[in-house]
Design an enzyme around this catalytic site. Structure first.
Site, short mmCIF file in Angstrom:
data_model
loop_
_atom_site.label_atom_id
_atom_site.label_comp_id
_atom_site.label_asym_id
_atom_site.label_seq_id
_atom_site.Cartn_x
_atom_site.Cartn_y
_atom_site.Cartn_z
N ASP A 77 0.80 -1.30 -0.05
CA ASP A 77 -0.03 -0.01 0.11
C ASP A 77 0.96 1.32 0.03
O ASP A 77 1.78 1.14 0.56
CB ASP A 77 -0.85 0.02 1.32
CG ASP A 77 -2.00 -0.83 1.05
OD1 ASP A 77 -2.03 -1.60 0.09
OD2 ASP A 77 -3.01 -1.02 2.07
N HIS A 229 3.48 -2.55 3.16
CA HIS A 229 3.84 -1.13 2.63
C HIS A 229 5.15 -0.94 1.68
O HIS A 229 5.88 -1.34 2.37
CB HIS A 229 3.60 -0.20 3.83
CG HIS A 229 2.11 -0.44 4.44
ND1 HIS A 229 1.82 -1.34 5.41
CD2 HIS A 229 1.09 0.34 4.28
CE1 HIS A 229 0.61 -1.11 5.86
NE2 HIS A 229 0.24 0.05 5.20
#
Length: 709
Positions: A77, A229
């Site tokens: 992300d 992430h």
């Protein structure tokens, strides 16, 4: 039209800065996060279902999907990040693994090459909104905007669209609540699969490589969508964890695959075509330009900051030295001069001003002859002068040919070897001519610049020009005097040795700034050009923005013409070469280049006020203002002016200075495009009166204030 091009350029610059603020989440960003809410409106099968939620059906209930056993879908992300995303991609490529990158529009638009690399290396892309807001706070219109802008960037970066979406701040499907579920339903109605996760590595906490691996490992051979992430801070632990996690899980029989491949569904990517593709590429290109422009502006701001400080420091030092030198009791240019001089007054339609001008000369305490050269006036200017029947005043009439021709005509009619030149809207003090000609006792002096002052300073525009004249012109002239590169003898008050004018060919008509042109020619011919601070002249400054624009546009464009005309001085020898290699670059830098960069200070003030950091930005701007105020106060002290006019200095910096920037920019455009600027006559009002009236604070005296019939 004269305002159009500069205005468009300034608008374009501000638009680029706004775009940069937008893609850096400095504008339209919403960092609120919704608190947990009840789950009563969320279907049970969603709360207990898989991490892929399909709410696309308008008639049936929402469905959820799970990842098959022994399959892992790695999701990353908040990227792409220029540091960590390439390292994540390198690790995936090393171990022949694929995953899904949920990118934000802000990051993808700034690093489109990384998005293209993701696609080229077989990964899937999902939307993560443009600005990363919590969509439960947003309206349907804002949600559509976030999705469409995110898709726009994907089209521009990699030429694709995607059907995958992950809401910001999401987690497991059982965390869906009454605030987030309506958003998921709306997202489904727009044709997207909502992808959350069922395994959180918690790498965003940076708990250590071992902890990330442990939390990312599926239990009992189950399939998993793992949350990681590749942006949002230091992701070194994530990269290190992948180096261990990928080979370890492959040894256990797991496959790292895209989401649609794991589900046996068609690819989430479809090609972007037509206008959508062109629009996306245009947007990504505009972001790239805005990033580069900002980098250039930062460099430019550093340069102009250094130039401003250097210029003000130099002005203060050299003006102090100049004042100390010329104000010594024993200072002298040589034996006092008392021989008569000729005063030339070129005039074109100066009906409102000419009587006061001539009367001020007649009151001079120095022997002079006065020659008014009427340049084809149509308002009776010459008749007004003749009707005054004043001693030692002659009128020379000619067809309209321009100011340089009028001055040359006046020189031809002058009886004496020193000629003083002034404008038809200017008045002299009784001592002005005497003070102006004394430097000619030095045989090396070819020209003398006087102290031009604004007479109509009662209006706001007049007060701003008064500050400019005292600080920007007269303080500069002290500096240029000591440096030996005085750029301009002001048309309002200047004196010339006639021999010097003859040697350079008189007043040239090659440029619109004949005063700057002839001054540079005198420097190149080896003459000294000096400043006489006590030779004061009161001139009428423009009282409207239109008139001010016309005057300054001519001045700045004419200065550029003069610099270009004398450019060969840079490579010449002797006095011309000295001026060309010292004076010409100095004048070019501080009169043409630096003022063009100076608006960066105000552009960044506006940028900082809008995007922050506001406090530091305002402090920096006020710091520059304080430096200018110190210089202005010192200049006013040297000129023995009242400090009260400096009250309007902050407003001058905000408003008046911007107009001067646009004028200079328009002059640059005219010069670069090869345009021709014609001489433009300014409309005068005759509000500047005799020197005595100025000294007592009045604007005019008696009948001289009114147009002469």
């Amino acid at each position: 039209m004269r305002y159009l091009l500069p205005s468009l350029l300034l608008v374009a610059l501000l638009a680029m800065l706004m775009l940069r603020g937008y893609v850096h989440s400095e504008i339209l960003a919403d960092h609120r996060v919704q608190a947990p809410a009840p789950t009563t409106q969320v279907p049970e099968n969603v709360l207990e279902g898989g991490p892929v939620i399909d709410a696309r059906s308008a008639t049936g209930p929402a469905k959820t999907l799970r990842i098959p056993d022994r399959k892992i879908v790695l999701t990353f992300d908040d990227g792409p990040d220029p540091v960590w995303t390439p390292r994540v991609l390198d690790a995936l490529k090393k171990y022949d693994a694929h995953g899904v990158f949920f990118v934000t529009g802000t990051m993808a638009s700034r690093y489109p090459g990384l998005v293209q690399r993701m696609v080229d290396e077989g990964h899937e892309i999902g939307l993560h909104t443009f600005n990363h807001p919590d969509l439960s706070f947003q309206s349907p219109k804002r949600i559509d905007w976030e999705l469409s802008q995110n898709q726009l960037v994907l089209a521009g970066a990699a030429g694709i669209r995607t059907s995958l979406f992950r809401p910001p701040y999401s987690s497991f499907s059982d965390a869906m609540d009454n605030k987030s579920w309506p958003v998921t339903q709306y997202i489904g109605s727009r044709g997207y699969l909502t992808v959350v996760n069922n395994t959180d590595s918690e790498d965003w906490k940076r708990p250590g490589v071992r902890a990330i691996i442990e939390r990312a490992t599926p239990k009992g051979g189950q399939g998993a969508i793992i949350l990681m992430h590749d942006s949002g801070g230091d992701r070194s632990q994530t990269v290190a964890a992948l180096e261990t996690f990928l080979p370890k899980m492959k040894q256990r029989g797991y496959a790292f695959t895209n989401l649609t491949a794991a589900l046996g569904a068609p690819s989430a990517h479809t090609p972007a075509t037509g206008f959508a593709l062109l629009k996306g590429k245009a947007f990504v290109s505009a972001v790239s330009v805005s990033e580069r422009i900002t980098d250039v502006l930062v460099v430019g701001l550093a340069v102009i900051g250094g130039l401003v400080i250097a210029r003000f420091g130099l002005m203060l030092l050299l003006s102090f030295l100049h004042a100390r030198r010329v104000r010594k009791r024993d200072f002298s240019w040589g034996p006092p001069l008392a021989r008569p001089v000729s005063v030339l007054v070129p005039a074109y339609n100066e009906r409102e001003c000419i009587a006061a001008t001539v009367r001020s000369l007649v009151a001079s305490d120095y022997p002079i002859e006065i020659i008014v050269i009427d340049d084809g006036s149509t308002d009776g200017t010459a008749d007004i002068v003749q009707a005054l029947r004043l001693p030692n005043v002659r009128v020379v009439r000619q067809r309209n040919a321009g100011k340089p021709a009028a001055l040359n005509n006046g020189i031809a009619h002058a009886r004496y070897d020193i000629v003083v030149m002034m404008d038809g809207d200017t008045v002299f003090e009784p001592s002005t001519v005497r003070e102006l000609v004394q430097p000619f006792a030095d045989p090396r002096v070819g020209a003398v610049a006087g102290n031009a002052k604004v007479g109509n300073r009662d209006s706001l525009i007049g007060a701003w020009q008064h500050i400019e004249y005292v600080m920007g012109f007269n303080l500069d002239r002290r500096m240029y005097d000591l440096l030996g590169c005085m750029p301009t003898i002001p048309g309002a008050v200047g004196a010339f040795r006639r021999d010097a004018l003859d040697r350079v060919g008189g007043m040239s008509e090659d440029t619109l700034a004949e005063d700057t042109d002839v001054t540079m020619a005198l420097h190149r011919d080896g003459w000294r050009v000096v400043y006489a601070e006590n030779a004061r002249a009161w001139t009428e400054a423009p009282e409207s923005v239109q008139q001010l624009w016309s005057q300054r546009y001519r001045w700045s464009y004419g200065t550029m013409q003069a610099i270009w005309k004398h450019r060969r001085a840079v490579i010449e020898r002797g006095p011309s070469g000295r001026f060309g290699r010292v004076g010409l670059p100095f004048v070019s830098l501080f009169m043409v280049v630096a003022p063009l960069l100076a608006p960066l200070i105000d552009v960044f003030l506006l940028y900082g006020l809008v995007f922050g950091p506001t406090g530091k930005t305002v402090a920096a701007w006020f710091g520059v203002l304080v430096v200018q105020a110190i210089c202005a106060a010192y200049a006013f002290r040297l000129d023995r002016e009242r400090m009260v006019h400096l009250i309007s200095l902050p407003l001058q910096q905000i408003l008046y200075r911007q107009l001067m920037y646009v004028v200079l920019l328009q002059s640059w455009i005219t010069a670069l495009t090869g345009g021709r600027l014609r001489w433009q006559k300014l409309r005068r009002t005759g509000v500047v009166g005799t020197p005595g009236a100025q000294q007592t604070g009045r604007t005019a005296a008696g009948r001289d204030r009114r147009p002469v019939a």
